[in-house]
Design an enzyme around this catalytic site. Sequence first.
Site, mmCIF file in Angstrom:
data_model
loop_
_atom_site.group_PDB
_atom_site.id
_atom_site.type_symbol
_atom_site.label_atom_id
_atom_site.label_comp_id
_atom_site.label_asym_id
_atom_site.label_seq_id
_atom_site.Cartn_x
_atom_site.Cartn_y
_atom_site.Cartn_z
ATOM 1 N N GLU A 45 10.768 -9.784 -1.214
ATOM 2 C CA GLU A 45 9.546 -9.147 -1.711
ATOM 3 C C GLU A 45 9.817 -7.684 -2.070
ATOM 4 O OE1 GLU A 45 5.958 -9.929 0.494
ATOM 5 O OE2 GLU A 45 4.737 -9.229 -1.185
ATOM 6 N N ASP A 87 0.022 -3.552 -4.164
ATOM 7 C CA ASP A 87 0.838 -3.173 -3.017
ATOM 8 C C ASP A 87 2.264 -3.709 -3.057
ATOM 9 O OD1 ASP A 87 1.415 -2.510 -0.190
ATOM 10 O OD2 ASP A 87 1.286 -4.678 0.041
ATOM 11 N N ASP A 109 2.078 -9.235 -4.659
ATOM 12 C CA ASP A 109 0.795 -9.877 -4.898
ATOM 13 C C ASP A 109 -0.182 -8.854 -5.464
ATOM 14 O OD1 ASP A 109 0.557 -8.268 -2.770
ATOM 15 O OD2 ASP A 109 0.367 -9.862 -1.286
ATOM 16 N N TYR A 111 -1.658 -4.673 7.001
ATOM 17 C CA TYR A 111 -1.067 -3.416 7.454
ATOM 18 C C TYR A 111 -1.855 -2.846 8.625
ATOM 19 C CZ TYR A 111 1.773 -3.348 3.225
ATOM 20 O OH TYR A 111 2.669 -3.645 2.240
#
Length: 581
Positions: A485, A96, A99, A264
Site C-alpha cells: 500500500e 489518504d 483508497d 488511525y
Amino acid sequence: MAIFFLLLCWLHVVHAQLSLPSTPFLPPPATSGAQPTTQGSIPNSQWSTLLGNLLYFYEAQRSGHLPGTNRVSWRNDSALNDGSDVGLDLSGGYYDAGDYIKCTFPLSFTIMSICWGATDFGGGYDLANQTVYLDDMLRWGLGWLIKAHPSPHTLYVQVADANLDNAYWGGDLNIPQNRPSYQINDTSPGTDAAAGASAAFAACSNLYASRSLGPSFSTPASLQNSTYANILLTHAQDLYSFAINASGGKQTYQTAVPQAGTAYASSSYGDDLTMAALFLAWATNSSDYYSHAETYYAQYSLAGQNDVFNWDSKTPGLSVLFAQLANLGAGFAGNLSGWQAESERYFDHILNGGGPSYKTKGGLLWYPGDSDEDSLNPALNAAMLLTRYAQIATTQDKAKNYLNFAQSQLNYALGNNPMSAPYVVGSNPNSPANPHSAMASGGDDISHIDTSPPQEAYILYGAVVGGPDPKDRFYDIRSDWPETEVALDYNAPMLTLAAMHVLNDTSDPFFTRLQAGAFAANKPSGNPCDAAFNCHSGSGLSTGAKVALGVVLSLIGSAIIAAGTWYYYNRRKGAKGTVIY
Ligand SMILES: *[C@@H]1O[C@H](CO)[C@@H](O)[C@H](O)[C@H]1NC(C)=O
Ligand SMILES: *[C@@H]1O[C@H](CO)[C@@H](O)[C@H](O)[C@H]1NC(C)=O
Ligand SMILES: *[C@@H]1O[C@H](CO)[C@@H](O)[C@H](O)[C@H]1NC(C)=O
Ligand SMILES: *[C@@H]1O[C@H](CO)[C@@H](O)[C@H](O)[C@H]1NC(C)=O
Ligand SMILES: *[C@@H]1O[C@H](CO)[C@@H](O)[C@H](O)[C@H]1NC(C)=O
Ligand SMILES: *[C@@H]1O[C@H](CO)[C@@H](O)[C@H](O)[C@H]1NC(C)=O
Ligand SMILES: *[C@@H]1O[C@H](CO)[C@@H](O)[C@H](O)[C@H]1NC(C)=O
Ligand SMILES: *[C@@H]1O[C@H](CO)[C@@H](O)[C@H](O)[C@H]1NC(C)=O
C-alpha cells in the site's frame, strides 16, 4: 485597458501561489533510474528527479476538482460533494492511501513533517527546481485543512467511512457517494487531532515566513509569502486553544468520533500538544507557548522514551526540535546541552540496538508492531530525524555515526536490500509494479484485485510502498496491503531526505547501481505471511490478526482476503496495538 485589467485580475487569481512552469516536470520513465550520472556535481540530477517524483505522488492522490495544471493525466475530478452532508464544501485535499478516505490526523502529520524538512533542508527543493511543486502540494493540503476548520473550535477529522470505503475497489469516477463528514468540536473534542493540525499550520507558517533554523541548516525553500504565513498562523493558534481549552476537556479524537478511529486511532495527545506549542513558540517568538511545551513534555513524561517516530508517536521529534530552537539561540528557548543529551540518548539507543527496535538481517531498522504493516516508514522517519539532528550533534563522531546509519536506511529503501528492490514506484526497472492503490490499479473487481487487470493500469510514480517483511522479503502483490500500500505519510520522510541529498550528495541514489532484472530474480514465490494473507503456520501473525483471519477463513476458505469491510481495520493496527479486533 479593461482587458489588461481583467488579465491582471486573472493573473492575481492564478498567482495565489508560485506560478507553475509552462513545461511541467513529469517523472521520466523508470529506465532513466538505471542510468548512473557521470557529472559528479551538485545538484545530482537523479536526486532531483527522485525529489520531483516523490512530490508528484501527492498530485496523484488529490481529491476534488483538479485544476488545469494537473499533471496526472489519468486522474479525474472526484468526491465533489464532500461536506454536503454538513452544509460545507469539504471537497479537495488528499486521499489518504490506496483508497478514498480523507483523514485529518495523518494528513496533519505528513504536512508538518514536509514543512519542517522544507525549512531546514529547503535549499534542496530550490536546487531541484521543485519549490513550485512543493508550494502547490502544500497549498492543496493546507487549503483543505482550512476548509476542515470552519470555526475556531470545529475540525473535521475524516471524510468517508473507512469500512464503507474499503468495500469499494475501483477508479475515481465511481466512488460511492455516501461519504459522511466527521467532526470534533468544543463539547466533543479531540486534543490530538486539534493539536496535530495546529502543529501542521504552525510548521508551515514558519516555512512561508521563511524562518531559518540558522547556519547549521540550509535555507528554507523559497516560497515566502507573509500573507499566507499569517493565515496559517491564525488557524494554528485557534486550533491550539481548541486543543487546550475545549469545554469537553482533553481526550483522543476517536473518543469523540469512534467511526474516525478505525483507521488511525491515536494513542495519546501529550506529544501533539508539545509539538504544536513548540512550532507556535517559534512562529510567534513567544516564551508563553514555549513554557507550555516544556510543561507538557514533563507532564506527559515524554523524556526517556524509545518509541517509534510516526503519525501517532511524535515524541522522538520533540527533543530534536527543542534542540534546534536552542541551537538557533531563540530568546525563549532552553538549554541546548540538555536537549542534545536527550536526543543523543534516544539515537544512541537505536544505533546500539537497545530495543524495542532491532535491525533485520538485511539491515532495515524494525519496530515490532509498528513496522509490521509499513516497514519502511519507521526506518525512514528515524533516518530523517538522525540526518537532521546530526547537524547539531555534540561531537563529530556522533554526527558521522548518525549520518551513516541514516544513509544505510535510505540506501535500503532505495535498493540496497536483499531483494534489490528500490521501494519507490516508477524510479527504476526494479521498482514495485503492484502498489496497492485502487485508483492506479485500473481494476474494479474487489474479489480479483491481483489479476484484474493483470498489469496495473497506471504507474504511480514516486509512491513509497509499505515495504518488506521482517525477513526482508517483498512479494509485490497488489492485494497485500501491508507490503504494497501507498500512503501520504510514507512519502514524507523520504522527501526531506531527498532534499538533503540534492543539497549535499554528488553521487547517485543507490538504485542506479542495480542490475536489470535483479528484483525479478530475487522475488519470492508464493504469498507473504502477514495481516492480508493466511500463512498456514500462523507464525508471524499477531494474535488479533489470527483471530480476524480465523473468522474470515472459516467463511471463505484460504482465499485472498481482499473483499469487504474489515481489511482497513487492520491497516495501522501495528501503530500501538490500540485498534480493536
Ligand atoms: C500570497 O498568498 C496569498 C494567500 O494565499 C495569495 O493571495 C497571494 O496571491 C500570494 N502572493 C504571492 C505573491 O504569491
Ligand atoms: C533548474 O532550472 C535552471 C534554470 O532553468 C536550470 O539551469 C537547471 O538545470 C534546472 N535544474 C534541474 C535540476 O532541473
Ligand atoms: C479517469 O477517467 C478516464 C475516462 O475519462 C478513465 O479512463 C480513467 O480510468 C479514470 N481514472 C481513474 C483513476 O479512475
Ligand atoms: C460535535 O461533535 C460530535 C462528535 O462528532 C457530534 O456528535 C455532535 O453533533 C457535534 N456537535 C455539533 C453542535 O455539531
Ligand atoms: C485558555 O483559556 C484560558 C482561561 O480562559 C485563557 O486565559 C487562555 O488564554 C486560553 N488559552 C488559549 C491558548 O487560548
Ligand atoms: C524575540 O523576542 C526577544 C525578547 O522578547 C527579542 O529580543 C528578539 O529580538 C525577538 N526575536 C525576533 C526574531 O523577533
Ligand atoms: C543544561 O543541561 C545540562 C545537562 O542536563 C546540565 O548539566 C547543565 O547544568 C544545564 N545548564 C544550564 C545553564 O541549565
Ligand atoms: C554534507 O556532507 C558533509 C560531508 O560529507 C557532512 O559533514 C555534512 O553534515 C552533510 N550535510 C548534511 C546536511 O547532511
